[in-house]
Enzyme design. Sequence first.
Site, PDB file in Angstrom:
ATOM      1  N   GLU A   1     -19.111 -26.063 -48.364  1.00 37.10           N
ATOM      2  CA  GLU A   1     -20.117 -25.160 -48.956  1.00 37.10           C
ATOM      3  C   GLU A   1     -21.409 -25.284 -48.155  1.00 37.10           C
ATOM      4  O   GLU A   1     -21.681 -26.340 -47.573  1.00 37.10           O
ATOM      5  CB  GLU A   1     -20.315 -25.570 -50.438  1.00 37.10           C
ATOM      6  CG  GLU A   1     -21.305 -24.779 -51.252  1.00 37.10           C
ATOM      7  CD  GLU A   1     -21.092 -23.275 -51.220  1.00 37.10           C
ATOM      8  OE1 GLU A   1     -21.884 -22.627 -50.526  1.00 37.10           O
ATOM      9  OE2 GLU A   1     -20.155 -22.756 -51.867  1.00 37.10           O
TER      10      GLU A   1
ATOM     11  N   ASP B   1     -18.012 -14.445 -50.997  1.00 35.17           N
ATOM     12  CA  ASP B   1     -19.062 -13.423 -51.111  1.00 35.17           C
ATOM     13  C   ASP B   1     -18.483 -12.072 -50.701  1.00 35.17           C
ATOM     14  O   ASP B   1     -17.937 -11.941 -49.603  1.00 35.17           O
ATOM     15  CB  ASP B   1     -20.243 -13.785 -50.212  1.00 35.17           C
ATOM     16  CG  ASP B   1     -20.936 -15.049 -50.682  1.00 35.17           C
ATOM     17  OD1 ASP B   1     -21.373 -15.086 -51.842  1.00 35.17           O
ATOM     18  OD2 ASP B   1     -21.007 -16.013 -49.899  1.00 35.17           O
TER      19      ASP B   1
ATOM     20  N   LYS C   1     -21.777  -3.910 -49.712  1.00 40.43           N
ATOM     21  CA  LYS C   1     -22.441  -2.746 -49.104  1.00 40.43           C
ATOM     22  C   LYS C   1     -21.812  -2.496 -47.741  1.00 40.43           C
ATOM     23  O   LYS C   1     -21.567  -3.450 -46.984  1.00 40.43           O
ATOM     24  CB  LYS C   1     -23.932  -3.029 -48.916  1.00 40.43           C
ATOM     25  CG  LYS C   1     -24.706  -3.027 -50.200  1.00 40.43           C
ATOM     26  CD  LYS C   1     -26.189  -3.143 -49.920  1.00 40.43           C
ATOM     27  CE  LYS C   1     -26.940  -3.330 -51.218  1.00 40.43           C
ATOM     28  NZ  LYS C   1     -28.241  -3.949 -51.034  1.00 40.43           N
TER      29      LYS C   1
ATOM     30  N   ASP D   1     -12.652 -10.704 -56.865  1.00 36.57           N
ATOM     31  CA  ASP D   1     -12.853  -9.739 -57.947  1.00 36.57           C
ATOM     32  C   ASP D   1     -13.319  -8.401 -57.382  1.00 36.57           C
ATOM     33  O   ASP D   1     -13.696  -7.522 -58.139  1.00 36.57           O
ATOM     34  CB  ASP D   1     -13.877 -10.276 -58.966  1.00 36.57           C
ATOM     35  CG  ASP D   1     -15.185 -10.680 -58.309  1.00 36.57           C
ATOM     36  OD1 ASP D   1     -15.149 -11.173 -57.170  1.00 36.57           O
ATOM     37  OD2 ASP D   1     -16.250 -10.496 -58.928  1.00 36.57           O
TER      38      ASP D   1
ATOM     39  N   THR E   1     -13.166 -20.351 -64.024  1.00 40.02           N
ATOM     40  CA  THR E   1     -14.578 -20.721 -63.863  1.00 40.02           C
ATOM     41  C   THR E   1     -15.503 -19.712 -64.542  1.00 40.02           C
ATOM     42  O   THR E   1     -15.087 -18.607 -64.902  1.00 40.02           O
ATOM     43  CB  THR E   1     -14.954 -20.767 -62.371  1.00 40.02           C
ATOM     44  OG1 THR E   1     -14.724 -19.470 -61.819  1.00 40.02           O
ATOM     45  CG2 THR E   1     -14.161 -21.802 -61.614  1.00 40.02           C
TER      46      THR E   1
ATOM     47  N   PHE F   1     -17.693 -18.097 -63.045  1.00 39.58           N
ATOM     48  CA  PHE F   1     -17.736 -16.962 -62.136  1.00 39.58           C
ATOM     49  C   PHE F   1     -16.609 -15.973 -62.437  1.00 39.58           C
ATOM     50  O   PHE F   1     -16.822 -14.772 -62.560  1.00 39.58           O
ATOM     51  CB  PHE F   1     -17.615 -17.486 -60.702  1.00 39.58           C
ATOM     52  CG  PHE F   1     -17.922 -16.440 -59.684  1.00 39.58           C
ATOM     53  CD1 PHE F   1     -19.207 -16.287 -59.188  1.00 39.58           C
ATOM     54  CD2 PHE F   1     -16.931 -15.580 -59.224  1.00 39.58           C
ATOM     55  CE1 PHE F   1     -19.498 -15.308 -58.269  1.00 39.58           C
ATOM     56  CE2 PHE F   1     -17.212 -14.600 -58.300  1.00 39.58           C
ATOM     57  CZ  PHE F   1     -18.499 -14.465 -57.825  1.00 39.58           C
TER      58      PHE F   1
END
Length: 246
Positions: A102, A152, A156, A188, A224, A226
């Site tokens: 991370e 991520d 766009k 997702d 999670t 998220f």
Amino acid sequence: MSDAETAQPAQHPSHRPIFSFSRRSGRLTDGQQTSWETLGPKYLVDVERAELDFSVNPAFRVDPAELFGRDAPLVVEIGSGTGEAVVAAAAERPERNFLAVEVFVAGLARTLRRIEDAGLSNVRLVEANAVEVLEHMLPPGSVEELWIFFPDPWHKAKHTKRRLVRDGFSAVAANALRPGGRMRLATDWEDYAFQMREVLDAAPEFTSEHPGDWAPRFDGRTLTVFERKAAKAGRRIHDLSYVTAE
Ligand SMILES: C[S@@+](CC[C@H](N)C(=O)[O-])C[C@H]1O[C@@H](n2cnc3c(N)ncnc32)[C@H](O)[C@@H]1O
């Protein structure tokens, strides 16, 4: 040019590399700072850097057996966030080693606290760009499973080139995996799911475990915050699973 030569980070027309993350503020709460200072030395890999503070020196190598103090199948999670998934998985599977990668320092600090609270000895963390970790730090063929959960989305149009799973990524990922190793992904964002499938279906190093379809939800992935939020917002979660040749 081979896939490995086009591996990330891609070059911006100005010759600046394009990364799959934008580095968030490194500011920590007092509690996170304490975790970082007291627990960091226990669980964080001391990475030799190249130029940037999240980079990995191309000559830097880590022996996983030495890092964990034992030889065991290695699971690597890219973009582990606050560590909710990796810590739950490590508690459930004590016979495996888990390496969480991370760049979000506050997330890593929270993960350190989770590991300590759960009393786990089978998790280590790396603060670095995962692409460089796979390319340089880990020995080729050392990874049993590579997990990429909710990367991520860069949804766009002008940002999609920042996506982690794009041309060049497959070769880097496959090189770190053992023969017959597995890569599990979940997202997702539907169009990213299709992009992942297109990129990985075209990769000679990988075979889909569910050709032309999505994988069932991976039951080793803890639900999670998220994922719950994404589902609540009405976004369908797509799972994918690929293996390298034996
Ligand atoms: C959308 S968050 C998801 C976090 C976590 N997987 C979850 O499900 O809660 C994606 C994370 O990936 C990290 N990330 C993106 N690209 C990365 C890279 N190349 N190396 C390491 N971390 C990365 C980001 O910092 C961010 O925390």
